[in-house]
Enzyme design. Structure first.
Site, short mmCIF file in Angstrom:
data_model
loop_
_atom_site.label_atom_id
_atom_site.label_comp_id
_atom_site.label_asym_id
_atom_site.label_seq_id
_atom_site.Cartn_x
_atom_site.Cartn_y
_atom_site.Cartn_z
N HIS A 277 -2.09 -4.21 -10.83
CA HIS A 277 -2.72 -3.02 -11.40
C HIS A 277 -3.00 -3.24 -12.87
O HIS A 277 -2.15 -3.73 -13.61
CB HIS A 277 -1.81 -1.79 -11.23
N GLY B 22 -0.86 2.60 -7.26
CA GLY B 22 -1.50 2.86 -8.55
C GLY B 22 -0.86 4.02 -9.29
O GLY B 22 -0.74 3.99 -10.52
N GLU C 137 -10.08 0.65 -6.47
CA GLU C 137 -9.16 -0.25 -5.76
C GLU C 137 -9.77 -1.61 -5.47
O GLU C 137 -10.92 -1.68 -5.02
CB GLU C 137 -8.74 0.36 -4.42
N CYS D 261 0.86 -1.17 0.00
CA CYS D 261 0.00 0.00 0.00
C CYS D 261 0.91 1.23 0.00
O CYS D 261 1.62 1.48 0.98
CB CYS D 261 -0.87 -0.04 1.25
N CYS E 68 -4.18 6.46 -4.67
CA CYS E 68 -3.59 5.13 -4.57
C CYS E 68 -2.12 5.25 -4.94
O CYS E 68 -1.79 5.58 -6.09
CB CYS E 68 -4.32 4.17 -5.51
O1 ZDP Z 1 -3.94 -4.07 -3.78
C1 ZDP Z 1 -4.93 -3.76 -3.12
O2 ZDP Z 1 -5.77 -4.61 -2.78
C2 ZDP Z 1 -5.11 -2.29 -2.71
N1 ZDP Z 1 -6.47 -2.02 -2.35
C3 ZDP Z 1 -4.18 -2.04 -1.56
C4 ZDP Z 1 -4.10 -0.60 -1.19
C5 ZDP Z 1 -3.31 0.19 -2.22
C6 ZDP Z 1 -3.33 1.67 -2.02
N2 ZDP Z 1 -4.38 2.44 -1.96
C7 ZDP Z 1 -2.01 2.38 -2.24
O3 ZDP Z 1 -1.93 3.54 -1.85
O4 ZDP Z 1 -1.08 1.81 -2.77
C8 ZDP Z 1 -3.74 1.96 -0.78
#
Ligand code: ZDP
Length: 280
Positions: free
Chosen positions: A164, A225, A213, A74, A222
Site C-alpha cells: 500500500h 487499505g 486497487e 484481502c 479495501c
Molecule cells: O493487493 C491487491 O492486489 C488487492 N487488489 C487485493 C485486494 C485487497 C482488498 N480490496 C481488501 O479488501 O483488502 C480487497
C-alpha cells in the site's frame, strides 16, 4: 458449470468458490477475469477460494484480482470468507477461524451481531517488505517525496501482506483517481505494483479514504487499505491507534493494538446470491 456464492464487504464484491476438495483452485486466472466481468460475467472485484487448511490452520484462502493477478491478502475478502465457511459448516455465531494466506495466518471471528473482527497480523514497514525502492531496504518509508502526474506527493508505504502507498490530502473528493491511480499502481518504484490510497483526516478518530486497487482499479472499499491508512496516520501522528475509516462503501473500525502490535479490523460482510456459472 461452476457453483459460486456472491458476497460483498462494503460494496467490495467477491465470487466465493467452495474449493475444499482440492488444494489448487478449480478456476484458472483467465477464467477468473471472465467471471469478474460486469457485463459478460457474474461481476466482482475478485474471486476467492476456500481451500483445505495448511500447517494446522482451518482453511487456506487464495484470491485472484479481477485482472487475474494474485494478491497475498484481502481484508474485505476475509470477512466474506469467514461468513461463507460458517454457511458451509452450518455454524451459528460466534465462530473464529485460523486462515492460511500468502500474508501469514489471519484470524477472523464472526461476532454476535454478524459483523466480522479480523486479527490482520502486524503491519510490515520496511522498504524491502513493501516492496518499494523508495528509501533503503531496511528503512521505513514515511512521507517520502514521489513525483506522479507532474506533482510531488508525500507518500507512506505499508504492507499488510500486500503493498500500500498512502498519501494524505485535504479533500479526497478532489482526487482524480481514475487518472492518477494507474500511475501510482504501475510506478517503477513499486516492483510488484501497489494499492494506492488517498486519505483525508476528519479528526484523530475518523479518516476518509478512497482507493485505487492493484489489479482491480477503483473499488468501493479495501480492508487491507483501511488498515494501512490507520498505520500511516499513526506513523505520521495524524490519528489515534483506533479510528473509523470511512470508504465510499461504508465504515470499518480499525485498531493498531499497543499491546501486541497487531491490527484488528471490524466490519460487515453480506451474502448476496448463489448461482451456477455457465461460461468457459
Ligand atoms: O493487493 C491487491 O492486489 C488487492 N487488489 C487485493 C485486494 C485487497 C482488498 N480490496 C481488501 O479488501 O483488502 C480487497
Amino acid at each position: 458449470m461452476t457453483k459460486f456464492h456472491k458476497y460483498h464487504g462494503l460494496g467490495n464484491d467477491f465470487i466465493l468458490i467452495d474449493n475444499r476438495q482440492q488444494s489448487e483452485p478449480i478456476i484458472s486466472q483467465e477464467q477468473a477475469v471472465k467471471m469478474c466481468d460486469r457485463h459478460l460475467g457474474i461481476g466482482a472485484d475478485g474471486v476467492i477460494f476456500v481451500l483445505p487448511g495448511q500447517a494446522g490452520t482451518d482453511y487456506t484462502m487464495r484470491i485472484f484480482n479481477s485482472d487475474g493477478s494474485e494478491p497475498q491478502m484481502c481484508g474485505n475478502g476475509i470477512r466474506c470468507f469467514a461468513k461463507f465457511i460458517a454457511l458451509l459448516e452450518g455454524k451459528t455465531t460466534p465462530t473464529s477461524y485460523q486462515i492460511h494466506t500468502l500474508a501469514g495466518v489471519i484470524k477472523p471471528e464472526i461476532t454476535a451481531n454478524g459483523e466480522v473482527t479480523v486479527d490482520m497480523g502486524k503491519p510490515r514497514l520496511l522498504a524491502q517488505e513493501i516492496p518499494t525502492t523508495l528509501g533503503g531496504v531496511d528503512q521505513q518509508v514515511i512521507e517520502q517525496a514521489l513525483d506522479v502526474a507532474g506533482k510531488t506527493w508525500f507518500v507512506t508505504c505499508v504492507s499488510m501482506g500486500n503493498p500500500h502507498c498512502l498519501t494524505f490530502v485535504d479533500q479526497v473528493a478532489n482526487i482524480a483517481l481514475e487518472q492518477i491511480g494507474p500511475l501510482f499502481e504501475n510506478n517503477p518504484v513499486f516492483p510488484e505494483r501497489t494499492n494506492t490510497e488517498f486519505i483525508e483526516v476528519v479528526n484523530r478518530q475518523y479518516l476518509k479514504m478512497r482507493v485505487w486497487e492493484r489489479g482491480a482499479g477503483i473499488t468501493l472499499a479495501c480492508g487491507t487499505g483501511a488498515c494501512a491508512s490507520l498505520v500511516a496516520g499513526v506513523l505520521t501522528n495524524r490519528c489515534d491507534r483506533s479510528a473509523t475509516v470511512e470508504l465510499p462503501g461504508g465504515c470499518l473500525q480499525i485498531t493498531w493494538s499497543e499491546a501486541d502490535q497487531r491490527i484488528y479490523m471490524t466490519g460487515p460482510a453480506e451474502f448476496v446470491f448463489t448461482g451456477e456459472y455457465q461460461g468457459s
